[in-house]
Design a protein around this motif. Structure first.
Motif, PDB file in Angstrom:
ATOM      1  N   MET A   1       0.845  -1.213   0.000  1.00 48.59           N
ATOM      2  CA  MET A   1       0.000   0.000   0.000  1.00 48.59           C
ATOM      3  C   MET A   1       0.879   1.262   0.000  1.00 48.59           C
ATOM      4  SD  MET A   1      -3.043   1.325   0.234  1.00 48.59           S
ATOM      5  CE  MET A   1      -3.931   2.753   0.774  1.00 48.59           C
ATOM      6  N   ILE A   2       1.897   1.227   0.890  1.00 52.56           N
ATOM      7  CA  ILE A   2       2.806   2.383   0.991  1.00 52.56           C
ATOM      8  C   ILE A   2       3.536   2.586  -0.330  1.00 52.56           C
ATOM      9  CG2 ILE A   2       4.892   3.248   2.131  1.00 52.56           C
ATOM     10  CD1 ILE A   2       2.527   3.494   3.964  1.00 52.56           C
ATOM     11  N   ASP A   3       3.999   1.467  -0.904  1.00 54.89           N
ATOM     12  CA  ASP A   3       4.726   1.566  -2.183  1.00 54.89           C
ATOM     13  C   ASP A   3       3.822   2.122  -3.277  1.00 54.89           C
ATOM     14  OD1 ASP A   3       6.598  -1.434  -1.506  1.00 54.89           O
ATOM     15  OD2 ASP A   3       7.149   0.680  -1.283  1.00 54.89           O
ATOM     16  N   LYS A   4       2.565   1.657  -3.264  1.00 48.14           N
ATOM     17  CA  LYS A   4       1.614   2.134  -4.285  1.00 48.14           C
ATOM     18  C   LYS A   4       1.437   3.643  -4.162  1.00 48.14           C
ATOM     19  CE  LYS A   4      -1.626  -1.430  -5.728  1.00 48.14           C
ATOM     20  NZ  LYS A   4      -2.937  -2.025  -5.499  1.00 48.14           N
ATOM     21  N   LEU A   5       1.278   4.082  -2.916  1.00 44.02           N
ATOM     22  CA  LEU A   5       1.076   5.518  -2.700  1.00 44.02           C
ATOM     23  C   LEU A   5       2.330   6.311  -3.061  1.00 44.02           C
ATOM     24  CD1 LEU A   5      -0.938   5.617   0.643  1.00 44.02           C
ATOM     25  CD2 LEU A   5      -1.722   6.414  -1.573  1.00 44.02           C
ATOM     26  N   ALA A   6       3.505   5.725  -2.719  1.00 47.76           N
ATOM     27  CA  ALA A   6       4.758   6.430  -3.008  1.00 47.76           C
ATOM     28  C   ALA A   6       4.945   6.620  -4.514  1.00 47.76           C
ATOM     29  CB  ALA A   6       5.941   5.674  -2.417  1.00 47.76           C
ATOM     30  N   ASN A   7       4.475   5.624  -5.294  1.00 50.09           N
ATOM     31  CA  ASN A   7       4.629   5.688  -6.756  1.00 50.09           C
ATOM     32  C   ASN A   7       3.344   6.137  -7.432  1.00 50.09           C
ATOM     33  OD1 ASN A   7       7.291   4.725  -6.587  1.00 50.09           O
ATOM     34  ND2 ASN A   7       6.528   2.642  -6.380  1.00 50.09           N
ATOM     35  N   LEU A   8       2.528   6.828  -6.705  1.00 50.29           N
ATOM     36  CA  LEU A   8       1.242   7.277  -7.234  1.00 50.29           C
ATOM     37  C   LEU A   8       1.429   8.116  -8.492  1.00 50.29           C
ATOM     38  CD1 LEU A   8      -1.858   7.453  -6.529  1.00 50.29           C
ATOM     39  CD2 LEU A   8      -1.326   9.618  -5.431  1.00 50.29           C
ATOM     40  N   ASP A   9       0.702   7.756  -9.521  1.00 48.99           N
ATOM     41  CA  ASP A   9       0.739   8.523 -10.760  1.00 48.99           C
ATOM     42  C   ASP A   9       0.195   9.924 -10.469  1.00 48.99           C
ATOM     43  OD1 ASP A   9      -0.225   7.688 -14.181  1.00 48.99           O
ATOM     44  OD2 ASP A   9       0.495   9.569 -13.315  1.00 48.99           O
ATOM     45  N   ARG A  10       0.963  10.927 -10.885  1.00 49.92           N
ATOM     46  CA  ARG A  10       0.563  12.280 -10.511  1.00 49.92           C
ATOM     47  C   ARG A  10      -0.754  12.709 -11.185  1.00 49.92           C
ATOM     48  NH1 ARG A  10       4.532  16.580 -13.295  1.00 49.92           N
ATOM     49  NH2 ARG A  10       4.394  15.862 -15.420  1.00 49.92           N
ATOM     50  N   ARG A  11      -1.167  11.950 -12.182  1.00 51.42           N
ATOM     51  CA  ARG A  11      -2.430  12.313 -12.826  1.00 51.42           C
ATOM     52  C   ARG A  11      -3.621  12.123 -11.867  1.00 51.42           C
ATOM     53  NH1 ARG A  11      -1.420   9.163 -18.409  1.00 51.42           N
ATOM     54  NH2 ARG A  11      -0.511   7.740 -16.895  1.00 51.42           N
ATOM     55  N   TRP A  12      -3.497  11.161 -10.917  1.00 53.94           N
ATOM     56  CA  TRP A  12      -4.546  11.021  -9.906  1.00 53.94           C
ATOM     57  C   TRP A  12      -4.608  12.274  -9.040  1.00 53.94           C
ATOM     58  CZ3 TRP A  12      -8.326   7.914 -10.315  1.00 53.94           C
ATOM     59  CH2 TRP A  12      -8.168   6.663 -10.931  1.00 53.94           C
ATOM     60  N   ILE A  13      -3.439  12.833  -8.725  1.00 52.74           N
ATOM     61  CA  ILE A  13      -3.389  14.076  -7.951  1.00 52.74           C
ATOM     62  C   ILE A  13      -4.086  15.185  -8.727  1.00 52.74           C
ATOM     63  CG2 ILE A  13      -1.860  15.831  -6.959  1.00 52.74           C
ATOM     64  CD1 ILE A  13       0.236  13.652  -6.575  1.00 52.74           C
ATOM     65  N   PHE A  14      -3.834  15.249 -10.033  1.00 53.06           N
ATOM     66  CA  PHE A  14      -4.451  16.284 -10.856  1.00 53.06           C
ATOM     67  C   PHE A  14      -5.974  16.140 -10.868  1.00 53.06           C
ATOM     68  CE2 PHE A  14      -0.366  17.342 -11.565  1.00 53.06           C
ATOM     69  CZ  PHE A  14       0.296  16.958 -12.727  1.00 53.06           C
ATOM     70  N   VAL A  15      -6.442  14.891 -10.939  1.00 52.98           N
ATOM     71  CA  VAL A  15      -7.895  14.662 -10.994  1.00 52.98           C
ATOM     72  C   VAL A  15      -8.556  15.147  -9.712  1.00 52.98           C
ATOM     73  CG1 VAL A  15      -9.660  12.846 -10.933  1.00 52.98           C
ATOM     74  CG2 VAL A  15      -7.879  12.767 -12.668  1.00 52.98           C
ATOM     75  N   PHE A  16      -7.983  14.728  -8.582  1.00 48.14           N
ATOM     76  CA  PHE A  16      -8.590  15.122  -7.300  1.00 48.14           C
ATOM     77  C   PHE A  16      -8.474  16.625  -7.078  1.00 48.14           C
ATOM     78  CE2 PHE A  16     -10.167  11.294  -5.769  1.00 48.14           C
ATOM     79  CZ  PHE A  16      -9.269  10.261  -5.996  1.00 48.14           C
ATOM     80  N   LEU A  17      -7.398  17.200  -7.557  1.00 45.96           N
ATOM     81  CA  LEU A  17      -7.241  18.659  -7.431  1.00 45.96           C
ATOM     82  C   LEU A  17      -8.320  19.373  -8.240  1.00 45.96           C
ATOM     83  CD1 LEU A  17      -5.224  20.802  -6.224  1.00 45.96           C
ATOM     84  CD2 LEU A  17      -4.349  20.993  -8.513  1.00 45.96           C
ATOM     85  N   ALA A  18      -8.557  18.879  -9.437  1.00 48.57           N
ATOM     86  CA  ALA A  18      -9.594  19.481 -10.282  1.00 48.57           C
ATOM     87  C   ALA A  18     -10.954  19.403  -9.591  1.00 48.57           C
ATOM     88  CB  ALA A  18      -9.645  18.788 -11.633  1.00 48.57           C
ATOM     89  N   ILE A  19     -11.218  18.259  -8.947  1.00 49.25           N
ATOM     90  CA  ILE A  19     -12.502  18.104  -8.238  1.00 49.25           C
ATOM     91  C   ILE A  19     -12.584  19.114  -7.099  1.00 49.25           C
ATOM     92  CG2 ILE A  19     -13.853  16.537  -6.766  1.00 49.25           C
ATOM     93  CD1 ILE A  19     -12.713  14.217  -8.490  1.00 49.25           C
ATOM     94  N   SER A  20     -11.470  19.289  -6.383  1.00 50.50           N
ATOM     95  CA  SER A  20     -11.489  20.211  -5.236  1.00 50.50           C
ATOM     96  C   SER A  20     -11.657  21.658  -5.690  1.00 50.50           C
ATOM     97  CB  SER A  20     -10.217  20.067  -4.397  1.00 50.50           C
ATOM     98  OG  SER A  20      -9.128  20.611  -5.067  1.00 50.50           O
ATOM     99  N   VAL A  21     -11.276  21.956  -6.905  1.00 44.77           N
ATOM    100  CA  VAL A  21     -11.458  23.320  -7.432  1.00 44.77           C
ATOM    101  C   VAL A  21     -12.894  23.505  -7.905  1.00 44.77           C
ATOM    102  CG1 VAL A  21     -10.820  24.885  -9.298  1.00 44.77           C
ATOM    103  CG2 VAL A  21      -9.043  23.673  -8.075  1.00 44.77           C
ATOM    104  N   ILE A  22     -13.430  22.498  -8.575  1.00 40.86           N
ATOM    105  CA  ILE A  22     -14.739  22.657  -9.228  1.00 40.86           C
ATOM    106  C   ILE A  22     -15.887  22.598  -8.222  1.00 40.86           C
ATOM    107  CG2 ILE A  22     -16.336  21.580 -10.874  1.00 40.86           C
ATOM    108  CD1 ILE A  22     -13.785  20.645 -12.403  1.00 40.86           C
ATOM    109  N   LEU A  23     -15.811  21.692  -7.263  1.00 42.78           N
ATOM    110  CA  LEU A  23     -16.966  21.483  -6.363  1.00 42.78           C
ATOM    111  C   LEU A  23     -17.430  22.756  -5.653  1.00 42.78           C
ATOM    112  CD1 LEU A  23     -16.468  17.954  -4.724  1.00 42.78           C
ATOM    113  CD2 LEU A  23     -18.204  18.681  -6.364  1.00 42.78           C
ATOM    114  N   PRO A  24     -16.526  23.534  -5.027  1.00 41.25           N
ATOM    115  CA  PRO A  24     -17.013  24.743  -4.337  1.00 41.25           C
ATOM    116  C   PRO A  24     -17.602  25.788  -5.278  1.00 41.25           C
ATOM    117  CG  PRO A  24     -14.825  24.164  -3.563  1.00 41.25           C
ATOM    118  CD  PRO A  24     -15.089  23.343  -4.775  1.00 41.25           C
ATOM    119  N   LEU A  25     -17.224  25.718  -6.544  1.00 40.27           N
ATOM    120  CA  LEU A  25     -17.808  26.665  -7.499  1.00 40.27           C
ATOM    121  C   LEU A  25     -19.266  26.315  -7.759  1.00 40.27           C
ATOM    122  CD1 LEU A  25     -14.885  26.993 -10.086  1.00 40.27           C
ATOM    123  CD2 LEU A  25     -15.650  28.731  -8.493  1.00 40.27           C
TER     124      LEU A  25
END
Lengths: 272, 203, 427
Positions: free
Chosen positions: A1-25
């Protein structure tokens, strides 16, 4: 689990970031915004201007940072036109020269302000600090005509404008160089005119030394500063006010990412 | 230029040299445009991979130039409101610049995830400061702070503004500014006196 | 040393000499008139009444001057009136006031007036504030009068004769910038002194700058991988010293790449910087005897807009996949876009900038970062030229002096030693 998170594809970060920007709007939280002392000081400086004062506004930002700096300019225009001040705009950035027109088109009709009588656009001239120095004794040295090619002396409001000493306040909204530092060196330093500034959040730390040294009267920092000032001026549902909640959720998401990264780091270190 | 800053009768030199610089800069844009045509034109002619993008670049360059210089309704300048140039600026340039700038948010997130680790005491202090500033300078953070028992009464945003931004941050920024300014004077002196010549490309 | 003495004596001679200067418009209260006086080259061109008459009254308030005539009144606000100079006889001199503005944002001002010489033709001065006439003094030689805050001062003169003429003289050297000039002299003096010491063969220690030491390692890595090197000289114009420092580093890097026979790619945001970079790189490759490795198209102009430049450079990074990327010079918001894209290509990244707002992004994304003055030190550090290393030591000495002055400044302001705190007055 730790290894998976450590090697997390940054595109998942981008997706969740986009959600965090859009939802409050879409679903705004409607949280109250506390007004900082610095924004209050900015408001007081503009409020204390006598009616009919001449103010110079410098639009030194580009389309990328328009979202942070433009709401500051709009809110300040509301405030100034309410006080029947005369506004002269210029830009040290080529891209910034088109924004005064948008700002005046949005605000001037509300207060019945007229071009040439209540506000004027000087446009853009290259040279940065040299432009400000050249304008020192007489604005016409650098801008003999307005942005649309008409001689400055043909406008009633320009009869009282000579150099920097004609302005009761100078506002600089900037995202970099040339920007606040140039206004501090020339307008505040040499001509001793009051200068206030609005900067992007990234360049706000750079402007703090000028504020602490009283070289600028006050500072609006980023979207937060723009939002606070919009609320003080009484603009309902302004651009900055709508965006601040997205900023809140995004900041919390990034803080969560940092915590997660540190948990992974310490977990991996423990394994080793 | 140094002398004119201190000597009144020579103040006019600043305007003169500034005019020289503006003229040279303006002509240099022709040089830049020629470089763009040269580099991209070669790729189009040779049909290098992705030559379509080079073609788009050149076409948009030419169209914007023509719109900004020549296309205007009668009695208006080409840059007036409602002209083709204004349309390009509002509906092409503005959104594209905004989109590129917004990439920063995503890159900051990925850079934070990758780089912000508490590897040392200094890094830990940096992390804590980053948390304070990021979380409690936004309305959601302030609201949550005020909900906390005991500490919620303490004005965290004033602490951040006065102590962190106005104190530690301003001190650090000043230190960098001082160092960079002294370095700038030194490099300028070296260039003016010819001690530093490597930027000229010769021996 | 001789040259320095000659320069100083010339400067002192110039600064003592004066010339007559043009004066702008003066507003003056003369009895019951608000009068406008146009003066040029020491001569009064025109005097005309702005407002008032024998039957009017003039009142000075904190907001401005009110001229009343009968039932009518008109207010001339502070911004309409320039601070008045004292009108004197042509033979006598009044120096311009030195303004010491305490808090201009609440319109409180405090002025020191310096009066020189004896005014034989002027009987005295009255001034008003808030409507109450107050007499300062009649005559005075180099008398300083400190006026109080939060008031507009309008001066009224009582000439013995009818002659009223104004001549304003100021020295050639702008004495308001004296501490600025002193600072430049100190820094320049330190740099020159240390440069001379270095030329005489004195061994000067310079600490290791890891970012610069890694330059060779980065170029070597690119050679091993057979990939090009990308050098981004920032978004500044050629008038920026950061760009000049970046071009100096480009000279060194292109010498290395020419020696190792690998191409160098330099995207530019300014056409002038592009032509300088082309010159530097071409010369390096010709000097190394490898002119065929130099590709002029690799050193090109992308766009003058920062985001257009960033987009184009990112495209180059992704297509060309350089093994080493250098970011040197002025950077604005596009710094992180470039650095993150470079990171994604797997290249070793070395950045250097004095743009303080972008340093955190470079530190987070790059392998090595040159902070502020380390960028300016790069040329001296890399060339190992004694003269340049001497100038680097001079910089350090100047910084030490600044640190001492800061401590002194803090102490003097804390202890209210105003006589010394004028050294730190912001000009």
């Amino acid at each position: 689990m730790i290894d998976k998170l450590a090697n997390l594809d940054r595109r998942w970060i981008f997706v969740f970031l986009a959600i965090s920007v859009i939802l409050p709007l879409i679903w705004p939280l409607g949280l109250p915004v506390e007004i900082s002392d610095m924004t209050r000081k900015y408001y007081d400086i503009v409020e204390k201007l006598p009616e009919g004062s001449y103010v110079c506004m410098s639009f030194d930002y580009g389309p990328g940072t328009k979202i942070e700096c433009h709401p500051m300019a709009i809110a300040t225009l509301h405030h100034l036109f309410r006080k029947k001040c005369k506004v002269v705009s210029l830009s040290l950035w080529a891209e910034g020269s088109m924004f005064p027109r948008e700002a005046f088109a949005e605000v001037a009709p509300i207060y019945g302000a007229k071009y040439g009588e209540d506000y004027l656009e000087l446009g853009y001239s290259s040279g940065g600090e040299a432009i400000l120095r050249g304008m020192g004794e007489d604005v016409r040295n650098i801008f003999p005509k307005d942005m649309y090619g008409r001689p400055l002396d043909s406008f009633p409001m320009m009869k009282k404008v000579k150099g920097w000493n004609s302005f009761s306040l100078v506002c600089s909204w900037s995202m970099g160089t040339p920007g606040v530092a140039e206004y501090v060196r020339v307008v505040a330093g040499q001509y001793n005119r009051p200068v206030v500034a609005g900067t992007t959040a990234v360049t706000t730390p750079e402007a703090y030394p000028f504020f602490n040294a009283h070289q600028i009267g006050s500072l609006l920092g980023g979207l937060r500063g723009a939002c606070e000032y919009e609320l003080l001026v009484g603009i309902k549902n302004g651009q900055a006010t709508r965006g601040i909640e997205s900023q809140s959720s995004t900041h919390f998401f990034i803080a969560f990412l940092i915590i997660l990264a540190n948990i992974i780091y310490f977990a991996k270190r423990k394994e080793e | 230029m140094i002398v004119q800053f201190y000597v009144y009768p020579l103040n006019w030199l600043s305007d003169l040299f500034n005019d020289f610089y503006n003229i040279v800069l303006t002509f240099s844009f022709i040089l830049g445009a020629l470089s763009l045509f040269d580099v991209n034109g070669k790729k189009i002619v040779q049909q290098s991979p992705g030559w379509g993008y080079n073609l788009v670049l050149l076409i948009s360059l030419v169209i914007t130039l023509i719109c900004g210089l020549f296309i205007a309704p009668p009695g208006h300048l080409p840059i007036d409101e409602g002209t083709a140039f204004d349309w390009i600026f509002k509906y092409l340039f503005n959104p594209l610049s905004g989109a590129t700038y917004s990439l920063l948010a995503f890159y900051i997130a990925s850079a934070s995830f990758r780089a912000f680790r508490a590897r040392s005491p200094e890094a830990t202090v940096l992390l804590i400061t980053a948390f304070l500033v990021m979380l409690f300078r936004v309305p959601l953070g302030e609201h949550l702070w005020h909900c906390l028992p005991f500490v919620g009464q303490f004005d965290i945003s004033k602490f951040i503004e006065d102590w962190i931004m106005g104190g530690f941050n301003a001190a650090g920024q000043r230190a960098i500014m001082f160092g960079a300014s002294v370095g700038l004077i030194s490099v300028s002196l070296k260039i003016l006196l010819g001690i530093e010549r490597s930027y000229l490309g010769g021996d | 040393m001789r040259r320095l003495c000659l320069f100083l004596s010339l400067f002192l001679a110039l600064s003592m000499s004066c010339w007559a200067d043009e004066q702008t418009v003066i507003y003056r209260l003369n009895y019951n008139w608000l009068q406008k006086i146009d003066v040029a080259d020491g001569k009064v061109l025109a005097e005309r009444a702005v407002a008032g008459s024998e039957n009017s009254t003039v009142e000075v308030t904190e907001h401005g001057v009110i001229v009343r005539q009968g039932n009518e009144s008109k207010v001339y606000s502070k911004s309409d009136l320039t601070p008045i100079d004292l009108a004197v006889d042509s033979e006598k001199v009044i120096k311009s006031p030195l303004e010491d503005v305490k808090d201009k944002f609440t319109y409180q001002e405090r002025r020191h007036w310096l009066i020189a010489g004896t005014e034989t033709k002027i009987d005295g001065y009255n001034y008003w504030f808030s409507g109450t006439p107050q007499q300062i003094f009649t005559f005075g030689k180099n008398k300083i009068s400190v006026l109080t805050e939060n008031n507009l001062y309008i001066f009224r003169t009582f000439p013995k004769g009818n002659l009223v003429r104004k001549v304003s003289l100021r020295p050639i050297f702008d004495w308001t910038k004296w501490n600025n000039f002193l600072g430049v002299l100190i820094v320049a003096g330190c740099v020159f002194t240390c440069t001379s010491l270095a030329k005489k063969g004195k061994n000067l220690f310079i600490r290791e700058i890891f970012g610069l030491s890694a330059l060779d390692e980065a170029v070597g890595r690119a050679t091993e991988m057979g990939k090009p090197v990308l050098f981004v000289p920032g978004v500044g114009e050629v008038d920026s010293t950061q760009t000049m420092a970046a071009l100096s580093i480009l000279g060194y890097v292109s010498d290395c790449t020419a020696d190792y026979d690998i191409p160098i790619i330099v995207p530019n945001c300014s056409p002038i910087v592009m032509s300088m970079a082309q010159d530097i790189a071409e010369h390096a490759y010709i000097k190394a005897g490898r002119p065929d490795t130099y590709v002029e198209d690799y050193i090109c102009y992308i766009s003058g807009d920062q985001f257009g430049f960033a987009s184009g450079t990112c495209g180059m990074m992704v297509r060309e996949k350089p093994a080493a990327i250098f970011y040197m010079g002025t950077f604005l918001a596009e710094a992180l876009i470039l650095a993150e894209t470079g990171y994604s290509t797997g290249a070793i990244q070395i950045a250097g900038t004095a743009s303080a707002s972008q340093l955190p992004f470079f530190v987070a994304s790059c392998d090595y970062t040159l902070i502020g003055e380390e960028l300016y030190a790069a040329s001296a550090y890399l060339s190992k030229d004694p003269e340049q290393i001497g100038s680097l030591k001079g910089q350090d000495v100047a910084k030490a002096i600044i640190m001492i002055l800061i401590i002194l400044g803090v102490i003097s302001v804390s202890l209210h030693w105003t006589w010394i705190s004028c050294l730190w007055t912001v000009i």
